[in-house]
Design an enzyme around this catalytic site. Sequence first.
Site, short mmCIF file in Angstrom:
data_model
loop_
_atom_site.label_atom_id
_atom_site.label_comp_id
_atom_site.label_asym_id
_atom_site.label_seq_id
_atom_site.Cartn_x
_atom_site.Cartn_y
_atom_site.Cartn_z
N SER C 11 40.92 22.82 46.56
CA SER C 11 41.89 22.37 45.56
C SER C 11 42.63 23.51 44.86
O SER C 11 43.58 23.26 44.13
CB SER C 11 41.19 21.50 44.52
N GLY C 12 42.21 24.73 45.07
CA GLY C 12 42.88 25.87 44.42
C GLY C 12 44.10 26.33 45.20
O GLY C 12 44.48 25.72 46.20
N CYS C 168 43.75 40.76 47.18
CA CYS C 168 45.19 40.93 47.43
C CYS C 168 45.67 42.32 47.04
O CYS C 168 46.38 42.99 47.80
CB CYS C 168 45.99 39.85 46.72
N ASN C 343 50.56 37.34 47.99
CA ASN C 343 49.11 37.37 47.70
C ASN C 343 48.36 36.17 48.26
O ASN C 343 47.15 36.24 48.47
CB ASN C 343 48.87 37.46 46.18
#
Lengths: 376, 376, 376, 376
Positions: C11-12, C168, C343
């Site tokens: 869900s992120g 990242c 990222n």
Amino acid sequence: MSIATGIIGASGFAGGELARLLAGHPEFGLCYASVPGHSPDLVGKPLAAVHPHLRAGRAVEALPSKNGGSAGSLELVSTKTSEAARRCEVVFLATPPLVSAALGPALLAAGVEVVVDLSPAFRLRDPALHSKWYPAVSRPPERTAVYGLPELNRALLPGADLIAAPGCLATAAILALMPLSGLDGVRLSSITIDGKAGSTGSGHRLRSSGLHPVRSGVVAPYAPAGHRHVAEIQEALLGKGLATVGGGLRLGMSVFGVDLVRGVSVAAHVIVDPDSRLPSEGELASLYRDAYRDAAFVRVIHWREEAVPLPDPKTLTGSNYCDIAVFQDADCGRLVIVAALDNLMKGAAGQAIQACNIRYGLPETLGIDAFAVYPG
Amino acid sequence: MSIATGIIGASGFAGGELARLLAGHPEFGLCYASVPGHSPDLVGKPLAAVHPHLRAGRAVEALPSKNGGSAGSLELVSTKTSEAARRCEVVFLATPPLVSAALGPALLAAGVEVVVDLSPAFRLRDPALHSKWYPAVSRPPERTAVYGLPELNRALLPGADLIAAPGCLATAAILALMPLSGLDGVRLSSITIDGKAGSTGSGHRLRSSGLHPVRSGVVAPYAPAGHRHVAEIQEALLGKGLATVGGGLRLGMSVFGVDLVRGVSVAAHVIVDPDSRLPSEGELASLYRDAYRDAAFVRVIHWREEAVPLPDPKTLTGSNYCDIAVFQDADCGRLVIVAALDNLMKGAAGQAIQACNIRYGLPETLGIDAFAVYPG
Amino acid sequence: MSIATGIIGASGFAGGELARLLAGHPEFGLCYASVPGHSPDLVGKPLAAVHPHLRAGRAVEALPSKNGGSAGSLELVSTKTSEAARRCEVVFLATPPLVSAALGPALLAAGVEVVVDLSPAFRLRDPALHSKWYPAVSRPPERTAVYGLPELNRALLPGADLIAAPGCLATAAILALMPLSGLDGVRLSSITIDGKAGSTGSGHRLRSSGLHPVRSGVVAPYAPAGHRHVAEIQEALLGKGLATVGGGLRLGMSVFGVDLVRGVSVAAHVIVDPDSRLPSEGELASLYRDAYRDAAFVRVIHWREEAVPLPDPKTLTGSNYCDIAVFQDADCGRLVIVAALDNLMKGAAGQAIQACNIRYGLPETLGIDAFAVYPG
Amino acid sequence: MSIATGIIGASGFAGGELARLLAGHPEFGLCYASVPGHSPDLVGKPLAAVHPHLRAGRAVEALPSKNGGSAGSLELVSTKTSEAARRCEVVFLATPPLVSAALGPALLAAGVEVVVDLSPAFRLRDPALHSKWYPAVSRPPERTAVYGLPELNRALLPGADLIAAPGCLATAAILALMPLSGLDGVRLSSITIDGKAGSTGSGHRLRSSGLHPVRSGVVAPYAPAGHRHVAEIQEALLGKGLATVGGGLRLGMSVFGVDLVRGVSVAAHVIVDPDSRLPSEGELASLYRDAYRDAAFVRVIHWREEAVPLPDPKTLTGSNYCDIAVFQDADCGRLVIVAALDNLMKGAAGQAIQACNIRYGLPETLGIDAFAVYPG
């Protein structure tokens, strides 16, 4: 500093804007700032801890003519009615409507002279309408407030003890529509308001849809129909003879979130009855200029003469003006009125102070006469 | 690579989007990219010099199944009709209408099989309407184009040699309104389209109002009335039996620039005649779902079930979908249809390729079926 | 679809990006998507309910060659190790480090073939370093992972069962610095990395500083010193002979949040010992081009030849490339290496799939070779 | 209004900011605003035609205590030295350096008392340095100006006739670095300044890279090395005993454009000689607080005590403050000094007026003491 002033709900965006303005106001002296009981982590912190632009510095401290140099150092306290009443003549409520409905009357009862509520708790005069739109917000039936739109209710403000500051979208819409009541021999058939609003209007509430990655770059139809400000607009227009309820003139609003921190723009699309005459753009412009000839904070724009398309909230950041332009669309019998404002200024804190200036017989523009910061 | 394809006007935003899509298209092979004669500084440069995202790299070079790995290295040339015709079967025109009006017929005469014009030069079928809205753009009277909105004119595309790709706002508005023709026993009285548009829609033109400091953060009423896309919409709706000109159904549009690079959102505010019945939201939703049951690129949104308010162009960046949601506002007898799309995709390059896919009997979604990049 | 694949933490933002990529990947078939136990409100919802860009539509459904048309309809389930292991050969963990530290080994023990963890739980090889930077994250001492930066550890990936996808900022910094180990006769004295990062890097966490009004328009020094990615960078560089710890070459990083949804840019300011020779910009460029000659996803930019200043994450939205440019500042004996990436792609999901492609002997660029969507 | 004041170059961003500030200044009365000869389209227009936030309105007109209510109505004229000299005691030059180099001395010769130049024409004292960085800008050799950074040159301002207002990045960098001269027993080895700048810094120049679609959302390395402000910084620091040229302390700067309209942030990465002691963060903070104890417009931030990461230009929009925070990174022997300001205020117009206030013995903060408008 002659008039002791407090802000309840000082940690939100409207609270911060009130603090900024009061810190520079020559007559209202900010001396009390509180947060709701459920924000214990904020209690004891200085205002500047939540509003970083209010931090002290040599520049403001050095100025004897300002009472606001140390505003940022004011300590946030937990809200207590009695303490607020003891310390303040005027209290601004930047609280949710449920909180305001209780606090407003309590503060007045405790001796506060004037309460200006920025929530919708007291905006609607008609109890039935209030119950319909705010069923959860019960308020004392005997309490009525002055709807604090100076351009509409200037005469009622001097005696007021409870002032309900209008909503940001409602302010723009009412100012955009009010002068239409002066149109002669024109039957309007429907009004649709298409509003575009910045993110501060949604407040500090923590939810996923308000996070930067999700909220930036949107054109989000968050209230495609049934926005609660419609009721305010209807009540205000009714007072001007524009009966949008039960009177044949239909009024609806759709609101979109756009990528803007501050600012509201509304386009009022006014459909003229096909059997009625359509006023010219020149007639409209004259009507609006006349209507706002004496308004301190409403400007009517000559759209065709501007270098950039106006009205635009971008040009109003930090200003208390509401800018308005009028258009006629002959092809479809439509008038378009566009109004823009800074939702934290003319749409909230600035207008609340404007109303309070009038309440106290001060110059209407005191402390809220800065030019917009642009471009920003 | 079976079909040799060229882009004239390859240095603009629509040109760059066409190049990106063609570089990844399995059937159309990008082999020609030109700029107008008055851009000598660009001639001889690789495409990637103006579209930095198209620069080559090992990843794309290594993929034998793509013909586009070297698209960014394609050298920009000065536009010459004969050379374009010699090298291309299909030419996309991402040029101003004046240029397209001349180039389109010339390219076809020189042997190009299909010309897809992204400008408004050939969009309006009615010569009188064309002259009214585009008085400066003269075009050969015998030349007619297929208005390349697949959801409207699918059947006409296979035989077409000249395809006029619709405008971005027009695409959203027409898709939002077309299904209304299926409403039974409902008299519509007026339609107002309130459009919000990103900055790529204004192209690369150098002017002060397009600079970042001036254009960012705006809600700018750049076309409060009289936007030229209205004519496209009227012609398209007329074909569906929605007579917005001379037929009692009035149609107007106002367009605002918002802080968005890509994307268009339109809200169609449809006023239903007060003496007519008002369809329910459920009826509307069914109507729209039926209408777009087979549409590859139109989705009808269940607004109440979404985590964020939709339709929103933010969720469509790089996608060819047009998302639509329908609302009913009983209080004022209004239907609201909101439609959103990526103006460079479904509003320009993506739709042009969609039409061209159909023209060649290819799967409609070929090369334009990517999910949106979100959040971005 | 040959390889059954799942996402835990779907869900992120990284989870959503993994889903988007896997939905279009020809070999990894997305068949499992779960959320943490404490998100019961999400369980049972389709993926598209949290990632609106993944909603189904005719376009993706119609394509038999894609397995991803229905990705958005995949139902989110509550995370259960056994179920994940039963249904998936490969699992991507887009979970916080504490969760990953437990789940990674458990999934492998339960029979999952490959776990790719996007958290920092397994990134640091040295247990002491791990304990220093992540004291709260205990992990089984016998478990080591391959640090999944293909440009550094390509040879180790084919046999890996646990892959730790790099951070990242670390990815950008390591790619920016690695080639310096090839400099002959040059003594570097210090490296300072100044990073600029978009808001998706902070995830979905609900906090005031992440709200749009607060986060937009910032240049926020959120990690002026002591960012945890420094440890990753040091370990990676040590492997290349650049001893930044205890070896005389000092390395620090400062990170700023900027108004960007996606994207990371790092500037590595490399101070050359004044008594050593300073390499020319040409020598540097050659060195970098040689170093990345075979890298699928690293491009070395000719800064002086570009129309806009590059590298810039804006030109990389949705792309898996890391772009790098090198500069020499003779006046102060400094080399500047600038690297940019998306990222969520090269900095998270894209790179995780790149590593997994290599792990399975698939073409490295499979499913992650799209051009960036630009401008957007 | 006691001091007649003019702006030459009134149509640009700095010119607009000067006009906004002067319109509200109690002592400097704006009575002349001109544009270059090559902008004939602007001549005869009111100031507000290019600066829409300065349009008149009842609010400002009604205020007798302000001289600025009608500032927006001031007519733009073509620049003529004699006319400017006849009408103004003070002239602000918001012109390109080539123009300023000629106009500055000419205005003084014609009788203007004080010229404040916002361009770099007169910033560098050393003619050789000036010729190196601004070879095209020849200036009279006998003319020297006071470098108008009040925190550095306060004592020199009262007698000055020509004041060179510092560059925005230079202001932030010098204020960030100056106090380091007070460090005892610490040998600094190199300083790298990493600057992030908003788009107003690039002015109104029309070019493709400044258009909204191209400029928004960037992290653009527009000056990775060799930015011209380095020379200003070096001269200023030399005066403080920090010999960054020929003195062993190396200084470089890299500048990035970020998605910001107003604002500049610099991070000064200061590498301490490994054989020298590293000052603690507390020592640094004390040093900085002492250094700026009496500075009206410099605030030293307690980073760890703030709700949001500071310094941040977002919190300084419209304010004349420069905020500074200091950090120590023990792991790599580095000090980090972060400074932020509004580039049109402390970085241009605000600082120019601050210097001029001091020049005339007025309170330093007169007319430039507003709080920032936040969030905006």
